[in-house]
Design a protein around this motif. Sequence first.
Motif, PDB file in Angstrom:
ATOM      1  N   LEU A  55       0.805  -1.218   0.000  1.00 18.45           N
ATOM      2  CA  LEU A  55       0.000   0.000   0.000  1.00 18.45           C
ATOM      3  C   LEU A  55       0.838   1.268   0.000  1.00 18.45           C
ATOM      4  O   LEU A  55       0.300   2.378   0.045  1.00 18.45           O
ATOM      5  N   THR A  56       2.164   1.125  -0.071  1.00 17.86           N
ATOM      6  CA  THR A  56       3.054   2.286  -0.116  1.00 17.86           C
ATOM      7  C   THR A  56       3.019   2.895  -1.513  1.00 17.86           C
ATOM      8  O   THR A  56       3.337   2.224  -2.488  1.00 17.86           O
ATOM      9  N   PRO A  57       2.618   4.163  -1.648  1.00 18.05           N
ATOM     10  CA  PRO A  57       2.578   4.763  -2.986  1.00 18.05           C
ATOM     11  C   PRO A  57       3.982   4.907  -3.586  1.00 18.05           C
ATOM     12  O   PRO A  57       4.959   5.182  -2.872  1.00 18.05           O
ATOM     13  N   LYS A  58       4.071   4.704  -4.884  1.00 18.94           N
ATOM     14  CA  LYS A  58       5.282   5.000  -5.663  1.00 18.94           C
ATOM     15  C   LYS A  58       4.920   6.206  -6.519  1.00 18.94           C
ATOM     16  O   LYS A  58       3.940   6.187  -7.260  1.00 18.94           O
ATOM     17  N   TRP A  59       5.737   7.257  -6.411  1.00 15.09           N
ATOM     18  CA  TRP A  59       5.420   8.540  -7.052  1.00 15.09           C
ATOM     19  C   TRP A  59       6.267   8.763  -8.295  1.00 15.09           C
ATOM     20  O   TRP A  59       7.419   8.345  -8.364  1.00 15.09           O
ATOM     21  N   SER A  60       5.696   9.472  -9.249  1.00 18.62           N
ATOM     22  CA  SER A  60       6.441   9.868 -10.445  1.00 18.62           C
ATOM     23  C   SER A  60       7.496  10.903 -10.057  1.00 18.62           C
ATOM     24  O   SER A  60       7.364  11.589  -9.053  1.00 18.62           O
TER      25      SER A  60
END
Length: 133
Positions: A55-60
């Motif tokens: 559930l950890t977001p990966k950001w651009s």
Amino acid sequence: MFRESVPDGTGMLFVFPRAEIQGVWMKDTYVPLDVAFLDAQSRILSIEQLEPLDLTPKWSQGPVMFALEVRQGWFADHRISVGDRAEIVFGVRPPHGAATTFPVGPVDDHAGLARPELRQRGPFVMAITPKTK
């Protein structure tokens, strides 16, 4: 979401309504993926590995219009990297001279917010041409 497999040579394309920093996560996704974030010119800004159910977001790394998810390792296997360009071609014929081509299923248009020219539901073909090293 709810993916249990991503057949080799296929992917999921997410189209955002405007270029801005975007993030993805793996809720209800049971298969490891890679995501490429692409800017408005379809250039890959970053590629991130995604682990099942994380559930950890990966950001651009900057403003993007697209996120392309494929099976984990696909980009490396095809020597696709940051700076390479993609081309989206509606229909099922690969672009002439494309270095790496694969079909992408229906566009995920985030509740109808996609750019009008991409609102058509698949099938369509996406080609990624590695930059000259």
